[in-house]
Structure formats: C-alpha cells, structure tokens
Write an enzyme that holds these catalytic residues in place. Structure first.
Site, PDB file in Angstrom:
ATOM      1  N   GLN A   1      -2.683  73.125  41.456  1.00 29.89           N
ATOM      2  CA  GLN A   1      -3.695  72.071  41.294  1.00 29.89           C
ATOM      3  C   GLN A   1      -4.512  71.854  42.560  1.00 29.89           C
ATOM      4  O   GLN A   1      -5.726  71.631  42.507  1.00 29.89           O
ATOM      5  CB  GLN A   1      -3.037  70.744  40.888  1.00 29.89           C
ATOM      6  CG  GLN A   1      -2.570  70.709  39.447  1.00 29.89           C
ATOM      7  CD  GLN A   1      -3.719  70.797  38.454  1.00 29.89           C
ATOM      8  OE1 GLN A   1      -4.814  70.289  38.679  1.00 29.89           O
ATOM      9  NE2 GLN A   1      -3.476  71.469  37.333  1.00 29.89           N
TER      10      GLN A   1
ATOM     11  N   GLU B   1       9.038  67.008  43.300  1.00 33.62           N
ATOM     12  CA  GLU B   1      10.329  66.703  43.908  1.00 33.62           C
ATOM     13  C   GLU B   1      10.290  66.673  45.437  1.00 33.62           C
ATOM     14  O   GLU B   1      11.266  66.279  46.057  1.00 33.62           O
ATOM     15  CB  GLU B   1      11.399  67.684  43.401  1.00 33.62           C
ATOM     16  CG  GLU B   1      11.265  69.129  43.872  1.00 33.62           C
ATOM     17  CD  GLU B   1      10.288  69.965  43.035  1.00 33.62           C
ATOM     18  OE1 GLU B   1       9.526  69.394  42.232  1.00 33.62           O
ATOM     19  OE2 GLU B   1      10.291  71.194  43.216  1.00 33.62           O
TER      20      GLU B   1
ATOM     21  N   HIS C   1       0.201  63.666  38.429  1.00 33.69           N
ATOM     22  CA  HIS C   1       1.341  63.465  37.535  1.00 33.69           C
ATOM     23  C   HIS C   1       1.993  62.161  37.978  1.00 33.69           C
ATOM     24  O   HIS C   1       2.049  61.870  39.179  1.00 33.69           O
ATOM     25  CB  HIS C   1       2.300  64.651  37.680  1.00 33.69           C
ATOM     26  CG  HIS C   1       3.456  64.637  36.727  1.00 33.69           C
ATOM     27  ND1 HIS C   1       3.396  64.120  35.448  1.00 33.69           N
ATOM     28  CD2 HIS C   1       4.723  65.103  36.867  1.00 33.69           C
ATOM     29  CE1 HIS C   1       4.574  64.275  34.855  1.00 33.69           C
ATOM     30  NE2 HIS C   1       5.397  64.857  35.696  1.00 33.69           N
TER      31      HIS C   1
ATOM     32  N   GLU D   1       8.437  90.382  15.947  1.00 38.06           N
ATOM     33  CA  GLU D   1       8.459  89.315  14.941  1.00 38.06           C
ATOM     34  C   GLU D   1       8.618  87.930  15.561  1.00 38.06           C
ATOM     35  O   GLU D   1       7.902  87.005  15.214  1.00 38.06           O
ATOM     36  CB  GLU D   1       9.599  89.551  13.942  1.00 38.06           C
ATOM     37  CG  GLU D   1       9.358  90.701  12.980  1.00 38.06           C
ATOM     38  CD  GLU D   1       8.143  90.472  12.073  1.00 38.06           C
ATOM     39  OE1 GLU D   1       7.674  89.326  11.959  1.00 38.06           O
ATOM     40  OE2 GLU D   1       7.655  91.466  11.499  1.00 38.06           O
TER      41      GLU D   1
HETATM   42  N1  LIG Z   1       0.786  73.217  37.880  1.00 44.02           N
HETATM   43  C1  LIG Z   1       0.118  72.629  36.895  1.00 44.02           C
HETATM   44  O1  LIG Z   1      -0.411  73.283  35.999  1.00 44.02           O
HETATM   45  C2  LIG Z   1      -0.045  71.129  36.864  1.00 44.02           C
HETATM   46  C3  LIG Z   1      -0.800  70.549  35.820  1.00 44.02           C
HETATM   47  C4  LIG Z   1      -1.024  69.162  35.853  1.00 44.02           C
HETATM   48  C5  LIG Z   1      -0.453  68.401  36.857  1.00 44.02           C
HETATM   49  N2  LIG Z   1       0.305  68.995  37.818  1.00 44.02           N
HETATM   50  C6  LIG Z   1       0.833  68.150  38.883  1.00 44.02           C
HETATM   51  O2  LIG Z   1       0.097  68.454  40.070  1.00 44.02           O
HETATM   52  C7  LIG Z   1       0.941  68.280  41.223  1.00 44.02           C
HETATM   53  C8  LIG Z   1       0.953  69.576  42.011  1.00 44.02           C
HETATM   54  O3  LIG Z   1       1.591  70.576  41.226  1.00 44.02           O
HETATM   55  P1  LIG Z   1       1.320  72.117  41.497  1.00 44.02           P
HETATM   56  O4  LIG Z   1       1.942  72.872  40.371  1.00 44.02           O
HETATM   57  O5  LIG Z   1      -0.098  72.314  41.834  1.00 44.02           O
HETATM   58  O6  LIG Z   1       2.189  72.320  42.830  1.00 44.02           O
HETATM   59  P2  LIG Z   1       2.459  73.671  43.575  1.00 44.02           P
HETATM   60  O7  LIG Z   1       1.496  74.729  43.184  1.00 44.02           O
HETATM   61  O8  LIG Z   1       3.908  74.039  43.485  1.00 44.02           O
HETATM   62  O9  LIG Z   1       2.176  73.213  45.096  1.00 44.02           O
HETATM   63  C9  LIG Z   1       2.257  74.121  46.095  1.00 44.02           C
HETATM   64  C10 LIG Z   1       1.743  73.484  47.372  1.00 44.02           C
HETATM   65  O10 LIG Z   1       2.681  72.491  47.802  1.00 44.02           O
HETATM   66  C11 LIG Z   1       3.086  72.789  49.139  1.00 44.02           C
HETATM   67  N3  LIG Z   1       4.491  72.453  49.345  1.00 44.02           N
HETATM   68  C12 LIG Z   1       5.556  72.889  48.635  1.00 44.02           C
HETATM   69  N4  LIG Z   1       6.691  72.348  49.099  1.00 44.02           N
HETATM   70  C13 LIG Z   1       6.330  71.583  50.156  1.00 44.02           C
HETATM   71  C14 LIG Z   1       7.045  70.768  51.064  1.00 44.02           C
HETATM   72  N5  LIG Z   1       8.379  70.647  50.981  1.00 44.02           N
HETATM   73  N6  LIG Z   1       6.330  70.109  52.016  1.00 44.02           N
HETATM   74  C15 LIG Z   1       4.988  70.236  52.100  1.00 44.02           C
HETATM   75  N7  LIG Z   1       4.250  70.999  51.268  1.00 44.02           N
HETATM   76  C16 LIG Z   1       4.921  71.644  50.314  1.00 44.02           C
HETATM   77  C17 LIG Z   1       2.907  74.280  49.272  1.00 44.02           C
HETATM   78  O11 LIG Z   1       2.824  74.538  50.617  1.00 44.02           O
HETATM   79  P3  LIG Z   1       2.658  76.003  51.231  1.00 44.02           P
HETATM   80  O12 LIG Z   1       1.227  76.309  50.972  1.00 44.02           O
HETATM   81  O13 LIG Z   1       2.972  75.819  52.658  1.00 44.02           O
HETATM   82  O14 LIG Z   1       3.617  76.867  50.483  1.00 44.02           O
HETATM   83  C18 LIG Z   1       1.633  74.520  48.480  1.00 44.02           C
HETATM   84  O15 LIG Z   1       0.495  74.256  49.263  1.00 44.02           O
HETATM   85  C19 LIG Z   1       2.295  67.869  40.684  1.00 44.02           C
HETATM   86  O16 LIG Z   1       2.373  66.486  40.670  1.00 44.02           O
HETATM   87  C20 LIG Z   1       2.288  68.410  39.257  1.00 44.02           C
HETATM   88  O17 LIG Z   1       3.166  67.707  38.385  1.00 44.02           O
HETATM   89  C21 LIG Z   1       0.506  70.330  37.851  1.00 44.02           C
END
Ligand SMILES: NC(=O)c1ccc[n+]([C@@H]2O[C@H](COP(=O)([O-])OP(=O)(O)OC[C@H]3O[C@@H](n4cnc5c(N)ncnc54)[C@H](OP(=O)(O)O)[C@@H]3O)[C@@H](O)[C@H]2O)c1
Length: 322
Positions: A27, A83, A106, A225
C-alpha cells in the site's frame, strides 16, 4: 449507503501540505506514488537499513528516518504490517506535529489497541478495497479503486475533511468512498479473510482436490476441476453477480450448484462462521497476531512450508512446466 465522489470533496485540507508515508510496501508504495503524481509533498519514512530505500529513490521520491519524515507533516499514514504498528508508532509518537492527523488503511491496530494515538491527533482511515498494485494501476489509467473511510478520533474538527481529501488524493474517490468505522472495517475484513475468500475458499478447493484423488481420479484432472476454474467463477461473479453467474453456466452445472451448495454450507458451517466472527470481535485473533510477530511468525512459517510441499502445489508446478 452513502458514496462520496471526487466532485463532493474539497482537496484544500491537504493541498500544499506534507504527507508522511511510513512503510513502502504494497500500500505504501502505491499510495505514495499516486500522491506524488497528484503534486503532493510526500516523504517516505523507512526503518534503518531498509531495503526499500533504493526503490523509493528509483521512483523519484524522498525518504527519511520515520521520526524525521513526520516532521511538519499534516498527515502521517501508517502503511506497515499491522502487527508491527506498536513499535513503529512508538518510534514517531513524540515527533508527530501537534494537531496533525494519523492515518491507516486498516482499522486493526487502533481498534484492537496496538496503538493508542495521542489525544491531540485526528485519527482517520482510508482503506482501498484491494491491493496496492491494483490501486496504482487504476490510478495511472485515470480510474480509481473503491475505498472505505472512517474517523476514530476527531481532535481538531477537521478529521472528516482530511480523510476525504486523502481518499481523493490517492484516487479512491474517482470510484467512490464509503463511510465506515474502524471497528466495522476491521472486523468485517478479518472475518472475510478467515472464513470466506482467503481462508474458506482455498480450504474448500484443496479439500475437493483431495477428495477426487482419494477416489482414484487423476491428479491433473482434480486440479483442473477443483482449483483452476476459480478464476472463471470470480470473473463471472464480478461481471454479473451470483444470480447472473448461475444463469451463465449450463443447466447441468446450475442444477448441481443448486443442489450441492446448501449441502456444503449447512448449519454447521454457518455456526463455524459465527464462531470465527466471535473470535475476531473478542480480540482473540488480534492477540494471536501479536504473539505470532513476537515469536518470529512460527505458525506462518510452518504453514508456508506445508503449502509449498502440498500435493496440490506439486501437481500445479508439474502442470505449469508442461
Ligand atoms: N496489502 C494489501 O493489499 C492491503 C489492502 C488494504 C489495506 N492494507 C493495509 O495497509 C497497511 C499496510 O499493508 P501492506 O500490505 O502494504 O504492508 P507491507 O507491504 O507488508 O509493508 C511493508 C513495509 O513495511 C515496512 N516494515 C515491515 N516491518 C517493519 C518493522 N518492523 N518496522 C518498520 N517498518 C517495517 C517494510 O520495511 P522495509 O522496506 O524496510 O522492508 C516495508 O516498507 C496494513 O494496515 C494493511 O492491513 C493492505
């Protein structure tokens, strides 16, 4: 249901204001790039040593340490895995400008208390109803993705306007913004993930595949299937709804569906759905998610390894090679 679109929204609350995006994943990247294309002042907050730094730079955006990125920001969007939000919020809490807004895509982290935002902050949500890749793709095509918006805390009296202006800025208002609450969005989303589309459906596909193999049918046929037809179903439902999908298939398939569906989803299954909803609403699932992160994801790592080694995946890979 009240749907708000572009022409009902005033962009002024965010015009010329800095927006900090914490996280550059699914996102974060899509929302930041849409904002940037729309002429907004965007800064990405990345943790120390983040592998995403190169990608931010390649996309022509700026990044900084999270506590620096939020400096002077009118809105800070928390776009990290749900989380890890407690620690990520802790790192920026003191640096967030007084009276600014904190945003989410979210409701989980706020609804289940992973974060308790400062009293002076507006707390808003704009949740696109789909993955970031699609949000970005639609935006570049001049379209938008439906999104939910909500206000959890209105410290300044401007929270609603900020949420709507943000939904407009990332392109969701081109399709429509639907009013919700953090609780409703979060609980319904978690329920669907577990009981219906992402939990229930794949489990059903795999159980069907196993049943045919157990009865001596070929693995390839069982896969075609029971697994491969899902996209046809999804496309039909998207285009015509469930009733229209039924009308589009043969009478044989339709009669089979009418007789078989209620046998599969009987009262026992409906009760299990209610149980899952209760597990979500009580906060038990959120607690399990928190534990999973604290213990370095033991259940997810095990489940991923098992899925990779499963019969259905082995057969899929064999067919893909052919
Ligand atoms: N994914 C979807 O399709 C979707 C749809 C609707 C809503 N959402 C919501 O949008 C939000 C983001 O979701 P997402 O799926 O986009 O997340 P994501 O892709 O897993 O986020 C990854 C990013 O978070 C950083 N990160 C991960 N662990 C971390 C930590 N411990 N400390 C600091 N940074 C950290 C990563 O850093 P690095 O770059 O350093 O690895 C990366 O930049 C959530 O609330 C989710 O529920 C998601």
């Amino acid at each position: 249901m009240d749907i708000i679109r572009d022409d009902q929204i005033d962009p002024a609350p965010l015009a010329g204001k800095r927006i900090a995006i914490i996280g550059y994943g699914n996102q974060g990247r899509a929302q930041a790039r849409n904002l940037h294309d729309g002429g907004h002042d965007v800064v990405i907050g990345l943790r120390d040593g983040s592998e995403s730094a190169a990608r931010v730079e390649a996309d022509g955006l700026f990044h900084a340490a999270p506590q620096d990125a939020v400096e002077g920001a009118a809105l800070t969007m928390m776009l990290l895995p749900d989380e890890v939000m407690t620690g990520a919020y802790g790192a920026i809490e003191d640096a967030l400008p007084r009276g600014s807004a904190l945003g989410f895509s979210h409701g989980l982290a706020v609804h289940f208390g992973f974060i308790r935002p400062r009293d002076d902050l507006d707390v808003v949500m704009v949740a696109p109803k789909g993955p970031g890749t699609a949000l970005r793709q639609l935006y570049t095509e001049g379209k938008g993705m439906i999104g939910l918006w909500a206000v959890e805390q209105d410290a300044t009296g401007r929270a609603r306007d900020i949420a709507l202006a943000y939904g407009q800025a990332i392109g969701c208002a081109r399709a429509g913004l639907i009013a919700s609450t953090f609780a409703e969005e979060c609980e319904a989303d978690l329920f669907n993930e577990q009981a219906v589309v992402w939990g229930g459906v794949p489990a059903l596909l795999e159980a069907g595949f196993d049943t045919l193999i157990e009865a001596g049918y070929s693995e390839e046929l069982a896969l075609f299937e029971c697994v491969s037809e899902l996209k046809l179903l999804a496309d039909l439902i998207e285009a015509r709804g469930i009733a229209g999908m039924r009308e589009a298939i043969s009478n044989t398939a339709e009669l089979g569906a009418v007789l078989g569906g209620p046998k599969m989803v009987d009262d026992t299954v409906r009760q299990k759905m209610r149980d899952i909803l209760e597990h979500v609403r009580s906060g038990e699932f959120a607690e399990a998610l928190r534990r999973e992160e604290a213990e370095a994801y033991p259940l997810l790592r095990k489940a991923r390894a098992e899925a990779r080694a499963s019969k259905v995946e082995t057969v899929r890979q064999r067919i893909e090679k052919l």
